[in-house]
Design an enzyme around this catalytic site. Structure first.
Site, PDB file in Angstrom:
ATOM      1  CB  SER A   1      60.293 -30.966 -37.192  1.00 14.88           C
ATOM      2  OG  SER A   1      61.035 -32.137 -36.977  1.00 14.88           O
TER       3      SER A   1
ATOM      4  CD  GLU B   1      59.145 -32.400 -30.700  1.00 13.88           C
ATOM      5  OE1 GLU B   1      59.744 -32.592 -31.761  1.00 13.88           O
ATOM      6  OE2 GLU B   1      59.402 -31.432 -29.965  1.00 13.88           O
TER       7      GLU B   1
ATOM      8  CG  HIS C   1      69.440 -35.194 -36.404  1.00 19.11           C
ATOM      9  ND1 HIS C   1      69.417 -35.246 -37.781  1.00 19.11           N
ATOM     10  CD2 HIS C   1      68.294 -34.589 -36.026  1.00 19.11           C
ATOM     11  CE1 HIS C   1      68.276 -34.694 -38.212  1.00 19.11           C
ATOM     12  NE2 HIS C   1      67.571 -34.298 -37.170  1.00 19.11           N
TER      13      HIS C   1
ATOM     14  CG  HIS D   1      60.915 -36.418 -39.744  1.00 20.75           C
ATOM     15  ND1 HIS D   1      62.043 -37.003 -39.229  1.00 20.75           N
ATOM     16  CD2 HIS D   1      60.800 -35.226 -39.102  1.00 20.75           C
ATOM     17  CE1 HIS D   1      62.592 -36.193 -38.338  1.00 20.75           C
ATOM     18  NE2 HIS D   1      61.853 -35.115 -38.230  1.00 20.75           N
TER      19      HIS D   1
ATOM     20  CG  HIS E   1      64.756 -35.524 -40.811  1.00 24.49           C
ATOM     21  ND1 HIS E   1      63.979 -34.394 -40.815  1.00 24.49           N
ATOM     22  CD2 HIS E   1      65.422 -35.529 -39.622  1.00 24.49           C
ATOM     23  CE1 HIS E   1      64.163 -33.733 -39.682  1.00 24.49           C
ATOM     24  NE2 HIS E   1      65.037 -34.388 -38.949  1.00 24.49           N
TER      25      HIS E   1
ATOM     26  CD  GLU F   1      70.096 -25.710 -15.637  1.00 25.01           C
ATOM     27  OE1 GLU F   1      70.530 -26.817 -15.286  1.00 25.01           O
ATOM     28  OE2 GLU F   1      69.393 -25.536 -16.663  1.00 25.01           O
TER      29      GLU F   1
ATOM     30  CD  GLU G   1      69.186 -27.958 -19.822  1.00 28.59           C
ATOM     31  OE1 GLU G   1      69.817 -26.996 -20.288  1.00 28.59           O
ATOM     32  OE2 GLU G   1      69.664 -28.739 -18.977  1.00 28.59           O
TER      33      GLU G   1
HETATM   34 ZN   LIG Z   1      65.469 -33.727 -37.056  1.00 31.31          ZN
END
Ligand SMILES: [Zn+2]
Length: 496
Positions: free
Chosen positions: A109, A318, A327, A365, A459, A233, A279
């Protein structure tokens, strides 16, 4: 000579006459196609200057993964899936994008997001530095940085936003605001001794302080906090330089939010600058989400905050975890995040005007995902391939079988943790396909069968699609290099 022209004219005349009386003219398929034709005939290129540009990137959402998300969304609505149209699939302009990097037939990426944000291809793992830099070469990285679209837009007086469900310091969002010789340098503890390259979290803070980035939302709190501090957290920070970038952002005037409840307050009075860190690492998958805003909510809040600027804005959104679920070889979470991505695009469509806003929807990708069998319509995209009904429309209940007599899923991966190959006690690898039931295959945690064993599915280098609407969207078409996306955005905000 003259006679042949008359002959051609009469053939044309006959074909026009026949078109009015085609036996298929009453078919709903034929009528749908006629309506689509009329819409295409009505499309006019928009050559106005783009006030706003929104670049949507679903990480790892190539043509195949996008196909799976389309069928999932359609099947969730109770349909067969294939005929469902995701919001961006109705955009008038589409291109295929070549995603390779300068040294990777298959990219990661970092170079792909750089290509979109700065107009150059570079090496895997590099962000907004040229291909002359070797990965992790700190000095070369500092000398070979390029200018980003966010910086160009800010120079024109525009506001800039970056939103991701991944860590906001992860490669794709980092390409909006950072330059680095290694995408993993997310905080100072990752940077080699003696390297003067600021880490990615510090670069984000600096770009907020110097007025380039106005809104940033995603995960990744750990890279902003010192290692002796814990976040809301209870998760520890990772910085070893003692800096508390959250406090520094507040001191610089930013509103900093950590969870759904502060986020709700922000939606009411969303003035930039805003830093949302929801997070410690990546935000939750949509399928598991609680206490965190959705990608659509972050998108809408960011658009509202950035719209306060009359000069317009650039924003990149994104869906980072479509990639992560791929993945993991887990199609269910891939497509639920794909649906959340489509919802985010829908909210941008609703909140903006195609007259002045260029919306681009693409991926960085693809993955090693593939689709099996002659499945009948309505076979669940996350489940088993079912046999075609030769007398009807919807698939039969019976699964299609491989030559081994076992059913198989509609989707699979060429490699990944769902591999049928297992390491044996003697260190060799062997395996056979396990039997899988329809219920098992549709489980949320099911990993589609894969061939090559890899702990993380990879990927792939195949093309991704790009969908666009708004000013200069018609410049997207054919097969394009990924770095051309920058050129079109850069042209669109300047106009003629
Ligand atoms: Zn990736």
């Amino acid at each position: 000579m003259r006679g042949s022209i008359w002959a051609v004219a009469s053939i044309l005349g006959a074909s026009v006459a026949n078109a009015q009386n085609l036996p298929q003219a009453s078919s709903p398929w034929y009528q749908q196609a006629q309506e689509a034709l009329q819409e295409r005939l009505a499309n006019q290129p928009n050559t106005k200057r783009a006030k706003n540009v929104i670049l949507f990137v679903a990480d790892g959402n190539g043509v195949g993964t996008n196909y799976a998300s389309r069928l999932f969304a359609g099947q969730q609505q109770g349909g067969l899936g294939d005929d469902y149209v995701q919001p961006f699939e109705a955009f008038p302009n589409v291109a295929l994008i070549k995603t390779y990097s300068t040294n990777g037939q298959t990219p990661d990426s970092a170079p792909t997001a750089s290509a979109m944000n700065s107009g150059i291809k570079t090496k895997n793992d590099l962000i907004n530095v040229t291909e002359n830099v070797a990965v992790s070469d700190c000095a070369a990285g500092l000398e070979n940085g390029v200018r980003t679209f966010a910086e160009i837009a800010a120079e024109q007086g525009k506001s800039v936003g970056v939103v991701s469900t991944a860590r906001i310091t992860h490669a794709t969002p980092a390409a909006v605001y950072a330059r680095t010789a290694n995408r993993d340098w997310e905080d100072n503890s990752d940077i080699p001794e003696g390297c003067a390259q600021p880490d990615i979290a510090v670069q984000l803070l600096d770009q907020m302080k110097n007025g380039v980035v106005d809104v940033a939302m995603g995960g990744g709190r750990r890279h902003f906090l010192p290692q002796d501090a814990t976040d809301a957290e209870g998760q520890p920070g990772r910085r070893t330089d003692g800096r508390d970038l959250v406090q520094e952002a507040r001191d610089a005037g930013a509103q900093v939010v950590f969870a759904s409840d502060d986020f709700a307050a922000l939606q009411a009075s969303g003035n930039a600058p805003i830093l949302g860190l929801f997070e410690s690492s990546h935000m939750q998958y949509e399928a598991d989400r609680s206490g965190e805003p959705s990608l659509a909510e972050m998108t809408a809040t960011t658009i509202n905050a950035l719209s306060a600027n009359d000069q317009g804005f650039y924003m990149m959104v994104e869906a980072g975890r479509v990639d992560h679920a791929n993945h993991g070889g887990n199609l269910y979470r891939t497509v639920t995040d794909g649906k959340a991505f489509a919802d985010a695009v829908a909210s941008a469509i609703e909140l903006t005007n195609p007259e002045d806003t260029l919306i681009i929807v693409t991926a960085d990708h693809e993955h090693a995902i593939a689709f099996n069998g002659y499945c009948g319509r309505g076979s669940s995209i996350t489940g088993l391939c079912r046999q075609i009904d030769e007398a009807g429309t919807e698939a039969l209940a019976e699964p299609a079988l491989g030559d081994d007599g076992k059913p198989y899923t509609v989707a699979g991966y060429l490699n990944g943790p769902g591999s049928v190959m297992q390491e044996q006690a003697d260190g060799t690898w062997s395996g056979s396909r396990p039997e899988v039931s329809a219920d098992e295959a549709e489980g949320r945690d099911y990993m589609q069968q894969a061939l090559v064993p890899t702990s993380s599915e990879t990927h792939s280098g195949e093309d991704v699609a790009l969908f666009a609407r708004g000013p200069w969207a018609h410049l997207f078409g054919g097969v394009m290099e990924q770095n051309e996306i920058f050129s079109v955005m850069n042209y669109a905000i300047k106009g003629q």
